[in-house]
Design a protein around this motif. Structure first.
Motif, PDB file in Angstrom:
ATOM      1  N   HIS A  66      -1.299  -5.618  -1.410  1.00  0.00           N
ATOM      2  CA  HIS A  66      -2.552  -5.945  -2.099  1.00  0.00           C
ATOM      3  C   HIS A  66      -2.273  -6.344  -3.533  1.00  0.00           C
ATOM      4  O   HIS A  66      -1.258  -5.946  -4.129  1.00  0.00           O
ATOM      5  CB  HIS A  66      -3.525  -4.752  -2.045  1.00  0.00           C
ATOM      6  CG  HIS A  66      -3.019  -3.543  -2.782  1.00  0.00           C
ATOM      7  ND1 HIS A  66      -3.352  -3.305  -4.092  1.00  0.00           N
ATOM      8  CD2 HIS A  66      -2.196  -2.537  -2.408  1.00  0.00           C
ATOM      9  CE1 HIS A  66      -2.763  -2.180  -4.492  1.00  0.00           C
ATOM     10  NE2 HIS A  66      -2.045  -1.699  -3.490  1.00  0.00           N
ATOM     11  N   VAL A  85      -0.555   1.880   7.613  1.00  0.00           N
ATOM     12  CA  VAL A  85      -0.325   0.553   7.011  1.00  0.00           C
ATOM     13  C   VAL A  85       0.342  -0.287   8.090  1.00  0.00           C
ATOM     14  O   VAL A  85       1.301   0.187   8.709  1.00  0.00           O
ATOM     15  CB  VAL A  85       0.581   0.672   5.767  1.00  0.00           C
ATOM     16  CG1 VAL A  85       0.888  -0.704   5.191  1.00  0.00           C
ATOM     17  CG2 VAL A  85      -0.067   1.558   4.715  1.00  0.00           C
ATOM     18  N   PHE A 123       0.854  -1.189   0.000  1.00  0.00           N
ATOM     19  CA  PHE A 123       0.000   0.000   0.000  1.00  0.00           C
ATOM     20  C   PHE A 123       0.888   1.237   0.000  1.00  0.00           C
ATOM     21  O   PHE A 123       1.796   1.363   0.831  1.00  0.00           O
ATOM     22  CB  PHE A 123      -0.872   0.053   1.267  1.00  0.00           C
ATOM     23  CG  PHE A 123      -2.150  -0.719   1.143  1.00  0.00           C
ATOM     24  CD1 PHE A 123      -3.162  -0.294   0.298  1.00  0.00           C
ATOM     25  CD2 PHE A 123      -2.343  -1.866   1.890  1.00  0.00           C
ATOM     26  CE1 PHE A 123      -4.348  -1.001   0.191  1.00  0.00           C
ATOM     27  CE2 PHE A 123      -3.527  -2.585   1.790  1.00  0.00           C
ATOM     28  CZ  PHE A 123      -4.531  -2.144   0.931  1.00  0.00           C
ATOM     29  N   TYR A 143      -9.041   1.743   0.179  1.00  0.00           N
ATOM     30  CA  TYR A 143      -8.220   2.147   1.334  1.00  0.00           C
ATOM     31  C   TYR A 143      -7.176   3.122   0.793  1.00  0.00           C
ATOM     32  O   TYR A 143      -6.082   2.735   0.407  1.00  0.00           O
ATOM     33  CB  TYR A 143      -7.550   0.936   1.988  1.00  0.00           C
ATOM     34  CG  TYR A 143      -6.900   1.303   3.306  1.00  0.00           C
ATOM     35  CD1 TYR A 143      -7.666   1.799   4.371  1.00  0.00           C
ATOM     36  CD2 TYR A 143      -5.536   1.193   3.502  1.00  0.00           C
ATOM     37  CE1 TYR A 143      -7.083   2.165   5.576  1.00  0.00           C
ATOM     38  CE2 TYR A 143      -4.946   1.547   4.710  1.00  0.00           C
ATOM     39  CZ  TYR A 143      -5.736   2.032   5.739  1.00  0.00           C
ATOM     40  OH  TYR A 143      -5.150   2.405   6.942  1.00  0.00           O
ATOM     41  N   HIS A 195      -3.303  -2.146   6.632  1.00  0.00           N
ATOM     42  CA  HIS A 195      -4.739  -1.889   6.599  1.00  0.00           C
ATOM     43  C   HIS A 195      -5.362  -2.942   7.515  1.00  0.00           C
ATOM     44  O   HIS A 195      -5.384  -4.125   7.186  1.00  0.00           O
ATOM     45  CB  HIS A 195      -5.215  -2.065   5.143  1.00  0.00           C
ATOM     46  CG  HIS A 195      -6.696  -2.111   4.939  1.00  0.00           C
ATOM     47  ND1 HIS A 195      -7.306  -3.018   4.096  1.00  0.00           N
ATOM     48  CD2 HIS A 195      -7.695  -1.361   5.454  1.00  0.00           C
ATOM     49  CE1 HIS A 195      -8.615  -2.816   4.083  1.00  0.00           C
ATOM     50  NE2 HIS A 195      -8.888  -1.822   4.906  1.00  0.00           N
TER      51      HIS A 195
END
Ligand code: 1PR
Length: 523
Positions: free
Chosen positions: A147, A114, A108, A162, A116
């Motif tokens: 991710h 972070v 992220f 997010y 998340h």
């Protein structure tokens, strides 16, 4: 029959418990043959991507897994078990993924904390049987720093926001996978698992999916646990950490029962703190491990456990590492471990030597289980000074003057349940622990604990502004409005309380009803 792929690096007990709760039998794959013979395969990945791929290779699971995935039989990947399907991850650039789907896993890069962590929504992009019976506006539990970025948009089943929209579930033919943890997502998560197990549901897109999702602020129930003078394990609660009343340890209930009650009432997470863990070694304190095992059978939200996580040599000279203690907790159903006293010792050593050894509990546990699995529990107390130059510590100007009218203070870290103050402040501790690999801060406050006077907003802002990992505000909640206050005046991701919940002065559901419309919450 479900086959579970367990490569041994995290809490798979919750997945087993959830599937058994749904009345299905489950077996754990021990060999590549077991994977090939599976009718339905569930692959929950936890922790570090590189560590996972290395173990899969060592166990010679990669080839059977790839063969299984192309067999057409149902597959459900969870979290890193979804990320594994892609070519590789920035978390371990040298490790190849399974390369089943085109794309990579990226960290992220957002102006938000972070990992998340917490309950976020989903926005479905294609029909699926996985969400049968859901409205679409439910929230699911996420905990990750990386991710998926899929090259082929057709595989995206859901997105979640997010800071950026990211792929939160994928679906291609027999392959389904979620970045969120259905086994930790309460009733909605159990529905997803049940749909996967039954495989007789019709395809649909839930009607109420938001176009943009929002992370909910978490409400956490905390259970301070210890043996009372009769040797019974009880939930207790202190006033500024003093848990004795008329000489006896306060008894506010049984740990497993209370945790179950909080799950029913809508707690977003449950934390157990073994408050005498600093003197009773957890691996000899089996009742606590038993509490975790029993709780995780019926409580399908994240469980954190703290107390006594450190290296230890027992009376027979046998040495245990903090990593072994944590491993036992994870095996017993914990999702995160919380480190208190040991973190203070480690930070003092790092500040003194200017070096990280790589051997501390924080570093070792986060390396194997991922940063998100390591919470640092800080027990600070205010120390007042007349001016900032009276101390080398990080001070704040305070609106709550000291006993002699002092206008400045720093927040001294303590160990052993507040019994011993140390020469390190909470701001430095939090910052250093983040550098060492911690994924979250549980910020208690001895001055406010059990007082019902509200959270210490000044302390919380001082620490929150020093770190980029999520912070849990703890200590002092006395009414629903205190939760609104902490979310309004600080950027914390979650708030924790104990006494008011144990004594039923305020129910978790009442806190949520009060917050509804003011802050994003999971209902
Ligand atoms: O130091 O790694 O063995 O961990 C011990 C853990 O036990 C630490 O996380 C420490 O915070 C906790 N602990 C030790 N002694 C006590 C005590 O109370 N005597 N409890 C203690 C800390 C604070 C919160 C409490 C909030 C909210 N408890 O757990 O739940 O203050 O309370 P409130 O809502 O009633 O105000 P290690």
């Amino acid at each position: 029959m479900i086959t579970l792929l367990d490569y041994g690096a995290g809490n798979v007990r919750s997945v087993i418990n959830a599937i058994e709760k749904l009345g299905e039998r489950i077996t754990v794959a021990k060999t590549g043959r077991d994977i090939l013979d599976a009718e339905k395969l569930v692959f929950p990945g936890v922790g570090n991507f590189g560590n996972m791929m290395r173990i899969l290779r060592q166990k010679q699971f990669v080839e059977p897994l790839v063969d299984y995935l192309s067999s057409g039989r149902p597959f459900l990947g969870i979290c890193v078990g979804m990320q594994a399907l892609f070519a590789g991850s920035d978390e371990a650039p040298d490790e190849r993924g399974l390369c089943i789907l085109p794309g990579r896993v990226k960290r992220f890069d957002v102006a938000l904390a972070v990992p998340h962590i917490g309950w976020n929504g989903i926005s479905a992009q294609q029909p699926t049987d996985l969400f049968y019976g859901l409205q679409g506006d439910e929230k699911f539990y996420f905990v990750h720093s990386y991710h998926v970025v899929a090259d082929d948009p057709a595989v995206t089943l859901t997105t979640t926001d997010y800071g950026v929209p990211f792929v939160s579930a994928i679906q291609k033919d027999n392959i389904q996978a979620t970045q969120f943890h259905p086994e930790k997502s309460g009733a909605s998560g159990l529905t997803v698992l049940e749909n996967f197990i039954r495989k007789d549901r019709r395809l649909a897109i839930p009607g109420k999916c938001p176009s943009q999702t929002r992370l909910a602020k978490r409400i956490i129930a905390c259970l301070d646990v210890r043996a009372n003078d009769r040797g019974d394990l009880v939930v207790t609660k202190g006033d500024q950490y003093d848990v004795r009343e008329d000489g006896n340890v306060r008894n506010l209930g049984k740990p497993v029962e209370l945790a179950g009650r909080y799950f029913e009432e809508g707690a977003d997470e449950v934390t157990f703190l073994n408050i005498t863990g600093f003197r009773d070694f957890p691996l000899e304190d089996m009742p606590m491990i038993q509490v975790l095992k029993e709780t995780s059978r019926n409580v399908f939200v994240p469980l954190t456990i703290g107390g006594g996580i450190r290296d230890f040599t027992d009376k027979n000279g046998r040495t245990y590492t903090a990593l072994q203690v944590a491993a036992e907790y994870f095996r017993s159903g914990a999702d995160k471990v919380s480190i208190g006293s040991d973190a203070v010792d480690v930070v003092e050593a790092v500040l003194k030597s200017g070096q990280q050894t790589g051997k501390s509990a924080i570093e070792q546990i986060s390396h194997v289980y991922g940063n998100q699995a390591v919470v640092i529990s800080i027990d600070p107390r205010r120390v007042y000074v007349d001016s900032p130059d009276q101390t080398p510590h990080a001070t704040i100007e305070t609106a709550i003057p000291g006993p002699q009218g002092q206008r400045y203070c720093w927040f001294q870290c303590t160990v052993k349940g507040g019994r011993e103050g140390r020469d390190v402040d909470a701001v430095t501790l939090a910052r250093t622990c983040e550098q060492l690999g911690a994924g979250e801060i549980l910020l208690n406050c001895i001055d406010r604990d059990g007082t019902n006077t509200g959270f210490d907003i000044e302390l919380i802002n001082a620490v929150k502004q020093a770190v980029s990992i999520p912070v849990i505000a703890s200590s002092g909640a006395g009414c629903e409005a205190h939760f609104a206050e902490v979310f309004e005046h600080t950027d914390v991701e979650s708030a924790l309380a104990a006494g008011i919940f144990h004594r039923r002065e305020v129910l978790i559901s009442a806190v949520k009803a009060y917050l509804k419309g003011k802050v994003e919450i999971r209902l």
